[in-house]
Design an enzyme around this catalytic site. Structure first.
Site, PDB file in Angstrom:
ATOM      1  N   ALA A 115       0.853  -1.191   0.000  1.00  0.00           N
ATOM      2  CA  ALA A 115       0.000   0.000   0.000  1.00  0.00           C
ATOM      3  C   ALA A 115       0.888   1.239   0.000  1.00  0.00           C
ATOM      4  CB  ALA A 115      -0.887   0.021   1.245  1.00  0.00           C
ATOM      5  N   LYS A 116       0.321   2.366  -0.237  1.00  0.00           N
ATOM      6  CA  LYS A 116       1.018   3.651  -0.078  1.00  0.00           C
ATOM      7  C   LYS A 116      -0.033   4.734   0.061  1.00  0.00           C
ATOM      8  CE  LYS A 116       5.369   4.830  -0.016  1.00  0.00           C
ATOM      9  NZ  LYS A 116       6.457   3.983   0.482  1.00  0.00           N
ATOM     10  N   GLY A 117       0.347   5.830   0.695  1.00  0.00           N
ATOM     11  CA  GLY A 117      -0.592   6.933   0.834  1.00  0.00           C
ATOM     12  C   GLY A 117       0.132   8.253   0.746  1.00  0.00           C
TER      13      GLY A 117
END
Ligand code: NAD
Length: 439
Positions: A128-130
């Site tokens: 994931a990444k944000g």
């Protein structure tokens, strides 16, 4: 429910790639660079065409608005992203970055990178990444806290120790992770330490997390030198970037017996053929912010550092440091990619022709996510390890992962980067095959 192998028996990744040829590769676009490597490895492992389509798409892409009160009473609205690329092997894992130039495309690429990185070191996480599009230099501490808390509350349905676990990334740190943990916990009604990693030690962070990525680089470099039959003692190293990853890698490589002859940061490089005392240089940076002006070394440019006559080069600063334009100047025998995406696809081809042994980013800098996994395990157990135990376990995981990738590389006569992607794609794909497609 059906098995993931559907009607794709005559369809192959090669056929899809042949048919769906897009525009020429933009060598410095991280998303395209990641996808080019994924495509090549997918073809080599003969990935099922259905699975290829599944893994090319992120599972979830979330865009939220992040309104906050500025200190002067105005309301400003920022844009926040969270992308979950793949969660077949476990909860999604990946950092949150605060920067002016964050884009959804970049976050998608970084999320997929995390899927492959977690699979290479075989920790039970997906990717994931944000990010939040903002300029942290123009936010007061209070504004930064409000951005963090509002971003977190906008993602309450996604975040969680069993679903999606953030960590620090560009311009976020332990302080920001503490706010994420607190916001999430206030909504739950009890302390949920396992919802983020990279937290302060007092509130469930792990010993050894701060040094973990640089330590992983040191271990991978040690294994590469041993594999290539090169000596450790006196071997010359140049390191681009003297932040969290670069300065720790420098210190630990020096402790191992190598000679760090050059380091650089955004202010330029410093060089001393007899070796730079990394502890001294780090102290200089604490006092003066940058390496610039450091005595006992001569000033060099970025281009000169990358082209130094050294045995090991550690790019640990930025993406696209080594490209089609400068790869031919590299003299190092080993490159250990501390940064994410420091070499472009064109650079890869040139370095391979030159016989340079590249330890790819998804293996070389996976020490951080490995110790994040240890942090999550400790939080869930409520039982904490001392630093020696963390470092020993990191050594075991990194050494084993290096040799797993090396074996795939030797068995298939491919370079270490392609081997790392092949290994991670196979690990993710095998779980998908077992789980099938729920419909
Ligand atoms: P950092 O901000 O602590 O340090 C970055 C360093 O690079 C600084 O010394 C900065 O001055 C220098 N720098 C910036 N631009 C430069 C340039 N053009 N030339 C030379 N030096 C330059 O960041 P970090 O945490 O050390 O991360 C560095 C890289 O490693 C990034 O690509 C990051 O995504 C990657 N990475 C970090 C971690 C981690 O745990 N920190 C984990 C995996 C990957």
């Amino acid at each position: 429910m059906s098995d993931i192998k559907t009607d794709n028996r005559i369809e192959t990744v090669s056929k899809i790639l042949g048919r769906e040829k897009g525009p020429p590769l933009d060598d410095e676009n991280p998303f395209e660079a990641m996808m080019a490597r994924f495509d090549r490895a997918a073809e080599l492992v003969n990935l099922d065409a259905g699975l290829y389509r599944v893994l090319r798409q992120p599972e979830k892409q979330i865009i939220i608005s992040v309104p906050i009160h500025r200190d002067n009473g105005d309301v400003d609205v920022f844009t926040g992203y969270r992308v979950l690329h793949n969660t077949s092997r476990g909860p999604a894992k990946g950092g949150i970055r605060f920067a002016k130039n964050v884009t959804l495309d970049e976050v998608k690429a970084l999320a997929a990178w995390m899927t492959w990185k977690c699979a290479v070191v075989n920790v039970p996480f997906g990717g994931a990444k944000g990010g939040v599009v903002c300029d942290p230099d123009n936010l007061s501490m209070g504004e930064l806290e409000r951005v963090t808390r509002r971003y977190t509350s906008g993602l309450l349905d996604t975040l969680g120790p069993d679903s999606d676990i953030p960590a620090p990334d560009v311009n976020t740190n332990e302080r920001v992770m503490a706010w994420v943990m607190d916001t999430y916990s206030m909504h739950k009604g009890y302390a949920v330490t396992g919802v983020v990693t990279g937290k302060p030690i007092e509130m469930g962070g792990s010993h050894g997390r701060r040094d973990a990525t640089g330590r992983g680089c040191m271990i991978a470099t040690r294994e590469a030198l041993t594999h290539l039959g090169l000596p450790i003692r006196g071997t010359k190293v140049a390191i681009q970037g003297f932040g969290n990853v670069g300065s720790v890698a420098a210190r630990l490589l020096e402790e191992l017996g190598l000679t760090v002859v050059a380091v650089s940061d955004v202010s330029g490089g410093i060089y001393n053929p007899n070796g730079i005392f990394c502890g001294d240089a780090a102290e200089w940076v604490v006092k003066n912010k940058y390496l610039e002006g450091y005595p006992s070394a001569e000033k060099i440019t970025e281009a000169e550092l990358l082209a130094l006559d050294v045995d090991v080069l550690v790019p640990a600063a930025v993406e696209n440091a080594i490209t089609g334009k400068n790869a031919h100047t590299v003299k190092a025998k080993v490159i250990c990619e501390g940064a994410n995406g420091p070499s472009t696809v064109k650079a890869d081809e040139i370095l391979e022709d030159m016989g340079v042994f590249v330890i790819p980013d998804i293996l070389a800098n996976a020490g951080g996510v490995t110790v994040s996994y240890f942090e999550w395990v400790q939080d869930r157990l409520g039982y904490f390890w001392d630093e020696e135990t963390v470092n020993e376990r990191l050594n075991d995981v990194t050494t084993r992962s290096f040799h797993d990738v090396l074996k795939v590389s030797q068995d298939n006569s491919v370079n270490m980067r392609t081997a790392a992607y092949m290994l991670s794609i196979e690990r993710v794909a095998s779980v998908h095959q077992l789980r099938g497609v729920y419909a």
